[in-house]
Each structure stands twice: as structure tokens, then as C-alpha cells.
Motif scaffolding. Structure first.
Motif, PDB file in Angstrom:
ATOM      1  N   SER A  14      72.218 -80.005 -19.153  1.00 48.23           N
ATOM      2  CA  SER A  14      71.483 -79.756 -20.335  1.00 48.23           C
ATOM      3  C   SER A  14      71.832 -80.555 -21.505  1.00 48.23           C
ATOM      4  N   ARG A  15      73.016 -81.258 -21.610  1.00 46.07           N
ATOM      5  CA  ARG A  15      73.348 -82.284 -22.429  1.00 46.07           C
ATOM      6  C   ARG A  15      74.442 -83.408 -21.664  1.00 46.07           C
ATOM      7  N   PRO A  16      73.869 -83.960 -20.824  1.00 45.05           N
ATOM      8  CA  PRO A  16      75.023 -84.881 -20.073  1.00 45.05           C
ATOM      9  C   PRO A  16      75.544 -85.907 -20.991  1.00 45.05           C
ATOM     10  N   HIS A  17      75.290 -86.384 -21.882  1.00 40.53           N
ATOM     11  CA  HIS A  17      75.844 -87.375 -22.960  1.00 40.53           C
ATOM     12  C   HIS A  17      76.735 -86.738 -23.910  1.00 40.53           C
ATOM     13  N   GLY A  18      76.622 -85.455 -23.957  1.00 38.39           N
ATOM     14  CA  GLY A  18      77.460 -85.003 -25.097  1.00 38.39           C
ATOM     15  C   GLY A  18      78.364 -83.688 -24.774  1.00 38.39           C
ATOM     16  N   TYR A  19      78.320 -83.470 -23.265  1.00 42.71           N
ATOM     17  CA  TYR A  19      79.138 -82.532 -22.684  1.00 42.71           C
ATOM     18  C   TYR A  19      80.774 -82.728 -22.549  1.00 42.71           C
ATOM     19  N   THR A  20      81.530 -81.841 -23.227  1.00 43.96           N
ATOM     20  CA  THR A  20      82.793 -82.606 -23.172  1.00 43.96           C
ATOM     21  C   THR A  20      83.930 -81.161 -22.751  1.00 43.96           C
ATOM     22  N   ARG A  21      83.399 -80.163 -22.436  1.00 38.89           N
ATOM     23  CA  ARG A  21      84.001 -78.897 -21.727  1.00 38.89           C
ATOM     24  C   ARG A  21      84.477 -79.240 -20.118  1.00 38.89           C
ATOM     25  N   GLY A  22      84.854 -78.412 -19.691  1.00 35.00           N
ATOM     26  CA  GLY A  22      85.281 -78.499 -17.977  1.00 35.00           C
ATOM     27  C   GLY A  22      86.453 -79.226 -17.913  1.00 35.00           C
ATOM     28  N   GLU A  23      86.812 -79.404 -16.566  1.00 36.30           N
ATOM     29  CA  GLU A  23      88.114 -80.047 -16.351  1.00 36.30           C
ATOM     30  C   GLU A  23      88.030 -81.378 -15.880  1.00 36.30           C
ATOM     31  N   TRP A  24      88.110 -82.621 -16.584  1.00 39.32           N
ATOM     32  CA  TRP A  24      87.658 -83.744 -16.186  1.00 39.32           C
ATOM     33  C   TRP A  24      88.858 -84.675 -15.844  1.00 39.32           C
ATOM     34  N   ARG A  25      88.895 -85.429 -14.606  1.00 41.82           N
ATOM     35  CA  ARG A  25      89.833 -86.111 -14.348  1.00 41.82           C
ATOM     36  C   ARG A  25      89.501 -87.631 -14.477  1.00 41.82           C
ATOM     37  N   TYR A  26      90.579 -88.525 -14.429  1.00 39.97           N
ATOM     38  CA  TYR A  26      90.238 -89.810 -14.397  1.00 39.97           C
ATOM     39  C   TYR A  26      91.420 -90.807 -13.553  1.00 39.97           C
ATOM     40  N   VAL A  27      90.678 -91.845 -13.014  1.00 42.14           N
ATOM     41  CA  VAL A  27      91.622 -92.737 -12.170  1.00 42.14           C
ATOM     42  C   VAL A  27      91.402 -94.313 -12.617  1.00 42.14           C
TER      43      VAL A  27
END
Length: 146
Positions: A14-27
Motif C-alpha cells: 500500500s506504500r512501497p516508497h514509504g514503508y520503513t517497518r519490517g526486517e530489512w537486510r542489505y548486502v
């Protein structure tokens, strides 16, 4: 996003460009490295300015993931903001090919490889949902009411 719940996935859609919750990972990838995401993995790609980069992408579809893949395609048709691809034009062709492959496999008596007869029935129910979503999109784009 690492293993989002259905709620997190819905909130992101519903807000793909503003969603900041959840567990994000990066590499951070180095030259020659590859990363693989299963169908539907919510991800973003960032490139460093001033550093030349080259990336290839592709779609790999496994029999065990066709239901998930089709759900992702339906979501992308229903909300073009969750993908950077022109799903409206490419998805019908991809779905048509997959529908044929599943039909052929079923006719050959190999539906166990797809999860069994119930999984095939669910797949074709999703095909109908996809067709409905595409028809709604085309009507919306043409300005004609269904």
C-alpha cells in the motif's frame, strides 16, 4: 525485506516508497558476486554514484514456486508501484506460457511435480484472478467501464 508477514507485505504494497517497518537486510556486492531472490522478494537496488556498475537480471521460475510467482504477478498488475517493470504488457505473455506449461505437465500425468491435483486447481483459479485483474486494468486505461 526478510520474511515479511502477510500484514507487513500488505502494508508495503500500500506504500512501497514509504514503508520503513519490517526486517530489512542489505548486502554490498563485489565484482563477480551474484545474489538470488525467490519470487516476490521485496528488494531495492542502490548504486554508488560515480562508480560504474553493470547488473543483469532475470526471472527463474521453479515448479514449486509457481503459485507464489502468479500471486506476485497479480499484485504487480493491481499495483504498478510495487515493481519497476512494465507488468501490464509483459505479464500476460508470461502467464500464457506458464499456463501452457502447467497444462502440458498435467496432461502428461505429472501434476505431483506441481503439488498435486489440488495445487493445479488453485493455480488455474489464480489464472482467472489474473485475467480479471488484467481486464480491469485495460478498462481503466481505456476509460471504458467494465
Amino acid at each position: 525485506m526478510s520474511r515479511p508477514s502477510r500484514q507487513e507485505e500488505g502494508e508495503w504494497m500500500s506504500r512501497p516508497h514509504g514503508y520503513t517497518r519490517g526486517e530489512w537486510r542489505y548486502v554490498v556486492l563485489s565484482p563477480g558476486q551474484t545474489v538470488f531472490f525467490p519470487s516476490g522478494t521485496i528488494h531495492f537496488v542502490f548504486r554508488i554514484r560515480g562508480v560504474q556498475t553493470f547488473a543483469l537480471r532475470g526471472h527463474i521460475l521453479q515448479w514449486s514456486g509457481i503459485k507464489r510467482w502468479l500471486k506476485v504477478i497479480i499484485a504487480q498488475v493491481q499495483n504498478e508501484e510495487i515493481t519497476n517493470e512494465d507488468t501490464a504488457s509483459s505479464a500476460p505473455q508470461l502467464v500464457h506460457v506458464m499456463k501452457g506449461l502447467v497444462s502440458n505437465r498435467t496432461k502428461a500425468g505429472r501434476d505431483k511435480e506441481l503439488g498435486g491435483p489440488d495445487a493445479v486447481v488453485r493455480f488455474f483459479a489464480l489464472i482467472k484472478e489474473f485475467d480479471t485483474s488484467v481486464a480491469k486494468l485495460r478498462h481503466a486505461e481505456s476509460g471504458v467501464q467494465p
